[in-house]
Scaffold this motif. Structure first.
Motif, PDB file in Angstrom:
ATOM      1  N   UNK A 175      -1.440 -37.031  54.848  1.00 39.92           N
ATOM      2  CA  UNK A 175      -2.106 -35.753  54.070  1.00 39.92           C
ATOM      3  C   UNK A 175      -1.006 -34.886  53.543  1.00 39.92           C
ATOM      4  N   UNK A 176      -0.975 -34.747  52.382  1.00 44.66           N
ATOM      5  CA  UNK A 176      -0.528 -33.360  51.680  1.00 44.66           C
ATOM      6  C   UNK A 176      -0.763 -32.023  51.805  1.00 44.66           C
ATOM      7  N   UNK A 177       0.085 -31.379  52.488  1.00 44.51           N
ATOM      8  CA  UNK A 177      -0.645 -29.877  52.651  1.00 44.51           C
ATOM      9  C   UNK A 177       0.322 -28.837  52.661  1.00 44.51           C
ATOM     10  N   UNK A 178       0.343 -27.744  52.120  1.00 41.38           N
ATOM     11  CA  UNK A 178       1.200 -26.258  51.889  1.00 41.38           C
ATOM     12  C   UNK A 178       0.390 -25.169  52.831  1.00 41.38           C
ATOM     13  N   UNK A 179       1.892 -25.206  53.040  1.00 45.03           N
ATOM     14  CA  UNK A 179       1.773 -24.055  54.792  1.00 45.03           C
ATOM     15  C   UNK A 179       2.086 -23.133  54.628  1.00 45.03           C
ATOM     16  N   UNK A 180       2.076 -22.323  55.485  1.00 39.49           N
ATOM     17  CA  UNK A 180       2.559 -20.682  55.575  1.00 39.49           C
ATOM     18  C   UNK A 180       3.062 -20.265  56.991  1.00 39.49           C
ATOM     19  N   UNK A 181       4.194 -20.072  57.490  1.00 33.71           N
ATOM     20  CA  UNK A 181       4.679 -20.981  58.463  1.00 33.71           C
ATOM     21  C   UNK A 181       4.654 -19.671  59.449  1.00 33.71           C
ATOM     22  N   UNK A 182       4.456 -19.849  60.833  1.00 32.35           N
ATOM     23  CA  UNK A 182       4.190 -18.706  61.811  1.00 32.35           C
ATOM     24  C   UNK A 182       5.173 -18.159  62.559  1.00 32.35           C
TER      25      UNK A 182
END
Length: 249
Positions: A175-182
């Motif tokens: 799947x394709x994901x857009x993420x905000x790294x923590x």
């Protein structure tokens, strides 16, 4: 003065004078060597990635950005040996492995005599047995892809930018994901990117070796509390390694 101590002394001399540049002639007089030797040393520092720079014209010379370097740290021989051994043993697939490798090289280069021998002997006693499960065996192409993914993740965490991932879950679904790294979590030899997933609208952990591709969007990522994203998950009890605890407020 031998070359290695002189290189470190050159950096500190430039740091002390910053932002004022120093001429090659002044540095040569300070260290009682030829201008040619100083020029060669400065070029070596630049090639090694030390943020020294030269400006021409009236008032020009060599300078360094003190914000981009650290002052000298007085390690004992035992401490330096332990650091070199630990960094040399870092898993090549782990995040920041490249920086760990160059750090080990710099520390080793600054050591001489018994301390250098002790570090080499200690590093030689640390070995790792590579996993041979079907999942861990990679082709050369997939290893290169893993390196590019790791680099993208490192930069996203350092620069606080949003990432676009192509991710393969445990069931083999991509799947394709857009993420905000923590942050990063390590468990049982595996590394996970902990991030806010915009697709799932929740905190998620992405195993680094299951990320098929990662690219930066260049968009600044909103801040996320790592502990809050881990709350209620298998990683909720994760603690900061002792060696890193002192680096945080």
């Amino acid at each position: 003065m031998d070359r290695t101590p002189r290189l470190y002394a050159l950096v500190e001399e430039l740091r002390a004078a910053a932002p004022r540049p120093l001429t090659v002639a002044a540095l040569a007089a300070r260290f009682e060597v030829s201008t040619r030797t100083v020029q060669r040393d400065l070029q070596a520092l630049m090639a090694a990635g030390v943020p020294v720079r030269t400006t021409t014209g009236r008032g020009g010379g060599w300078s360094i950005d003190p914000a981009m370097t650290l002052p000298p740290i007085r390690f004992t021989p035992d401490e330096a040996s332990a650091l070199v051994a630990a960094l040399a043993a870092a898993d090549a697939s782990a995040p920041y492995a490249g920086a760990a490798r160059t750090a080990a090289q710099k520390i080793a280069a600054s050591m001489s005599g018994p301390a250098s021998t002790a570090a080499q002997e200690l590093a030689a006693r640390i070995v790792a047995l590579p996993a041979r499960t079907a999942e861990s065996v990679r082709t050369a192409e997939s290893v290169r892809t893993a390196e590019s993914v790791r680099t993208a993740v490192e930069r996203a965490l350092t620069e606080n930018t949003v990432l676009r991932l192509s991710y393969l879950d445990a069931a083999g679904r991509e799947s394709d994901r857009t993420v905000e790294p923590a942050g990063l979590l390590t468990a049982e030899g595996k590394w996970y990117l902990i991030a806010w997933c915009r697709t799932r609208r929740a905190g998620r952990g992405f195993r680094l070796d299951r990320i098929m591709a990662a690219t930066s969007t260049g968009e600044p990522a909103p801040p996320h509390d790592l502990a809050a994203l881990l709350l209620g998950s298998a990683g909720a009890d994760a603690v900061r390694p002792t060696a890193l605890a002192a680096l945080t407020p």
